[in-house]
Design a protein around this motif. Structure first.
Motif, mmCIF file in Angstrom:
data_model
loop_
_atom_site.group_PDB
_atom_site.id
_atom_site.type_symbol
_atom_site.label_atom_id
_atom_site.label_comp_id
_atom_site.label_asym_id
_atom_site.label_seq_id
_atom_site.Cartn_x
_atom_site.Cartn_y
_atom_site.Cartn_z
ATOM 1 N N GLU A 73 133.703 5.539 -17.307
ATOM 2 C CA GLU A 73 134.668 4.995 -16.347
ATOM 3 C C GLU A 73 133.951 4.279 -15.203
ATOM 4 N N ILE A 74 134.483 3.111 -14.820
ATOM 5 C CA ILE A 74 133.937 2.398 -13.664
ATOM 6 C C ILE A 74 135.067 2.133 -12.678
ATOM 7 N N ILE A 75 134.869 2.601 -11.425
ATOM 8 C CA ILE A 75 135.850 2.364 -10.359
ATOM 9 C C ILE A 75 135.252 1.339 -9.392
ATOM 10 N N LEU A 76 135.951 0.225 -9.177
ATOM 11 C CA LEU A 76 135.443 -0.792 -8.257
ATOM 12 C C LEU A 76 136.054 -0.546 -6.869
ATOM 13 N N ALA A 77 135.224 -0.152 -5.914
ATOM 14 C CA ALA A 77 135.700 0.105 -4.549
ATOM 15 C C ALA A 77 135.126 -0.969 -3.628
ATOM 16 N N LEU A 78 135.571 -2.217 -3.856
ATOM 17 C CA LEU A 78 135.039 -3.340 -3.070
ATOM 18 C C LEU A 78 136.015 -3.690 -1.942
ATOM 19 N N ASP A 79 135.548 -4.478 -0.989
ATOM 20 C CA ASP A 79 136.396 -4.849 0.142
ATOM 21 C C ASP A 79 137.629 -5.621 -0.313
ATOM 22 N N ALA A 80 138.717 -5.454 0.433
ATOM 23 C CA ALA A 80 139.978 -6.108 0.069
ATOM 24 C C ALA A 80 140.033 -7.515 0.673
ATOM 25 N N ASP A 81 139.018 -8.340 0.366
ATOM 26 C CA ASP A 81 139.008 -9.716 0.864
ATOM 27 C C ASP A 81 138.669 -10.678 -0.281
ATOM 28 N N LEU A 82 138.567 -11.951 0.039
ATOM 29 C CA LEU A 82 138.330 -12.972 -0.987
ATOM 30 C C LEU A 82 137.061 -12.681 -1.785
ATOM 31 N N GLU A 83 135.975 -12.324 -1.079
ATOM 32 C CA GLU A 83 134.696 -12.064 -1.736
ATOM 33 C C GLU A 83 134.809 -10.855 -2.671
ATOM 34 N N GLY A 84 135.481 -9.797 -2.176
ATOM 35 C CA GLY A 84 135.690 -8.598 -2.994
ATOM 36 C C GLY A 84 136.469 -8.935 -4.256
ATOM 37 N N ASP A 85 137.549 -9.721 -4.099
ATOM 38 C CA ASP A 85 138.390 -10.099 -5.244
ATOM 39 C C ASP A 85 137.612 -10.934 -6.262
ATOM 40 N N THR A 86 136.806 -11.889 -5.751
ATOM 41 C CA THR A 86 135.990 -12.731 -6.646
ATOM 42 C C THR A 86 135.030 -11.864 -7.448
ATOM 43 N N THR A 87 134.405 -10.913 -6.768
ATOM 44 C CA THR A 87 133.427 -10.039 -7.418
ATOM 45 C C THR A 87 134.103 -9.170 -8.475
ATOM 46 N N ILE A 88 135.306 -8.681 -8.165
ATOM 47 C CA ILE A 88 136.054 -7.849 -9.118
ATOM 48 C C ILE A 88 136.378 -8.671 -10.373
ATOM 49 N N LEU A 89 136.790 -9.928 -10.165
ATOM 50 C CA LEU A 89 137.098 -10.820 -11.284
ATOM 51 C C LEU A 89 135.878 -10.989 -12.186
ATOM 52 N N TYR A 90 134.716 -11.256 -11.567
ATOM 53 C CA TYR A 90 133.477 -11.469 -12.307
ATOM 54 C C TYR A 90 133.070 -10.205 -13.061
ATOM 55 N N LEU A 91 133.111 -9.056 -12.357
ATOM 56 C CA LEU A 91 132.687 -7.789 -12.969
ATOM 57 C C LEU A 91 133.608 -7.415 -14.129
ATOM 58 N N THR A 92 134.912 -7.669 -13.962
ATOM 59 C CA THR A 92 135.875 -7.354 -15.023
ATOM 60 C C THR A 92 135.506 -8.105 -16.295
ATOM 61 N N LYS A 93 135.193 -9.414 -16.150
ATOM 62 C CA LYS A 93 134.803 -10.217 -17.315
ATOM 63 C C LYS A 93 133.554 -9.662 -17.991
ATOM 64 N N GLN A 94 132.567 -9.247 -17.183
ATOM 65 C CA GLN A 94 131.304 -8.739 -17.714
ATOM 66 C C GLN A 94 131.468 -7.387 -18.396
ATOM 67 N N LEU A 95 132.404 -6.574 -17.883
ATOM 68 C CA LEU A 95 132.486 -5.170 -18.323
ATOM 69 C C LEU A 95 133.558 -4.939 -19.389
ATOM 70 N N GLN A 96 134.463 -5.935 -19.558
ATOM 71 C CA GLN A 96 135.525 -5.770 -20.559
ATOM 72 C C GLN A 96 134.955 -5.710 -21.982
ATOM 73 N N GLY A 97 135.648 -4.998 -22.869
ATOM 74 C CA GLY A 97 135.259 -4.929 -24.271
ATOM 75 C C GLY A 97 134.101 -3.995 -24.537
ATOM 76 N N LYS A 98 133.739 -3.167 -23.549
ATOM 77 C CA LYS A 98 132.665 -2.186 -23.767
ATOM 78 C C LYS A 98 133.242 -0.782 -23.924
ATOM 79 N N GLY A 99 134.582 -0.695 -24.068
ATOM 80 C CA GLY A 99 135.222 0.602 -24.239
ATOM 81 C C GLY A 99 135.220 1.458 -22.985
ATOM 82 N N LEU A 100 135.117 0.792 -21.787
ATOM 83 C CA LEU A 100 135.090 1.542 -20.524
ATOM 84 C C LEU A 100 136.473 1.593 -19.903
ATOM 85 N N LYS A 101 136.780 2.671 -19.175
ATOM 86 C CA LYS A 101 137.980 2.735 -18.357
ATOM 87 C C LYS A 101 137.626 2.038 -17.041
#
Lengths: 204, 204
Positions: free
Chosen positions: A144-172
């Protein structure tokens, strides 16, 4: 102009600190000059000591003065879940809530095209390595990976990028919830927060 | 709790600075840890240097890194008038107004019975010596004394005490005027300031 080179140098250096303008720096410099009990010497030593002793934890990139940081060290924490944060200071905020007992990973920033900070400037490859090789390199453990990043533009961009990188690895994969803070008056909540709070409503 | 002794020590020392609470100190400490270009080393050195080089001017007790301070040094200033201030920082405020070209005398504080600060804790005897022996000890020169102390209880108490000590010596004794600041809206002035402004009204 103070016309005293040593004093001007101190004001100059102090005013580099965040939130300290030239006027405040001057007030602090005068305080330091008038202080007793070897205060400037002790502050000077503390500055050098922090630089000499504190470094990044080689596993999670939190600050530590040991081989690995206390959160990577603690044996009773789960190796299956990892909480990703932007800065070491964020870990303490999460720890004091008492709601997470897994491991951490510090990115040391967030993706910001405006400031020229890309994925390669952050500890993102290191996070992917931990996902592939396990929390300490001894084989995959993370579920399981929990993303606890800031609730701003930079945080959202990073979450988008990390989601793409981490998807399809069978992680929650999840991000922390946005909504109305506990104890707050509904009347004072901004539109975007209220929008999120309604959107992410929890069934009773 | 940061659980890193060097970091906790730095936060502890930083939070002794005026206006810096534990939370701000922690933010500054993290900034220092992440800073580049040898910033902590330069700040550390600036702290030691200011302590080693800067001392009180033996005449006026302003800060200086020379034998006597620049205001005592400058030959074109009048030796007949002296402006008494509480702190070295006050001198700059007066200098930048350009309205005074005499010498200065720094008391290093004001009388405050509540804080246990009496006349003997301030550079008051040194001021009386300068009145008796001249601005630099070469015979009496001073004809006018301007008291530019803070407009608070401690400032007023100190002015009362100095007036008693300096009366009857044939000196022109004055305090700076209190009144409505230039550029301010009459509507926003507090009662005491307005009372003083009316009381000290200037005939046209």
């Amino acid at each position: 102009m103070l016309h005293i080179s040593a004093l001007e140098k101190l004001v100059h250096e102090m005013s580099r600190l965040p939130g300290i303008g030239p006027k405040t720096a001057q007030r602090l410099a005068y305080f330091i000059l008038k202080s007793e009990n070897e205060f400037p010497e002790r502050l000077s030593e503390a500055l050098l000591r922090v630089r000499a002793e504190v470094h990044d934890c080689p596993r999670c990139f939190n600050f530590t003065d040991a081989d690995i940081c206390r959160y990577c060290e603690e044996p009773h924490r789960s190796d299956e879940s990892i909480c990703v944060v932007e800065e070491p200071a964020d870990i303490m905020r999460i720890e004091s809530s008492g709601a997470f007992r897994g491991r951490y990973h510090v990115l040391h920033g967030a993706i910001s095209p405006l400031e020229g900070i890309g994925p390669k400037d952050l500890k993102i490859q290191e996070l992917l390595d931990r996902v592939n090789n396990g929390i300490d390199g001894d084989g995959p453990t993370i579920k399981e990976i929990i993303l606890a990043l800031d609730a701003d533009l930079e945080g959202d961009t990073t979450i988008l990028y990390l989601t793409k990188q981490l998807q399809g690895k069978g992680l929650k994969l999840s991000r922390i919830a946005h909504g109305v803070p506990i104890g707050s008056d509904i009347d004072f909540i901004d539109d975007r927060t209220m929008g999120r709070a309604l959107q992410n409503r929890v069934e009773l």
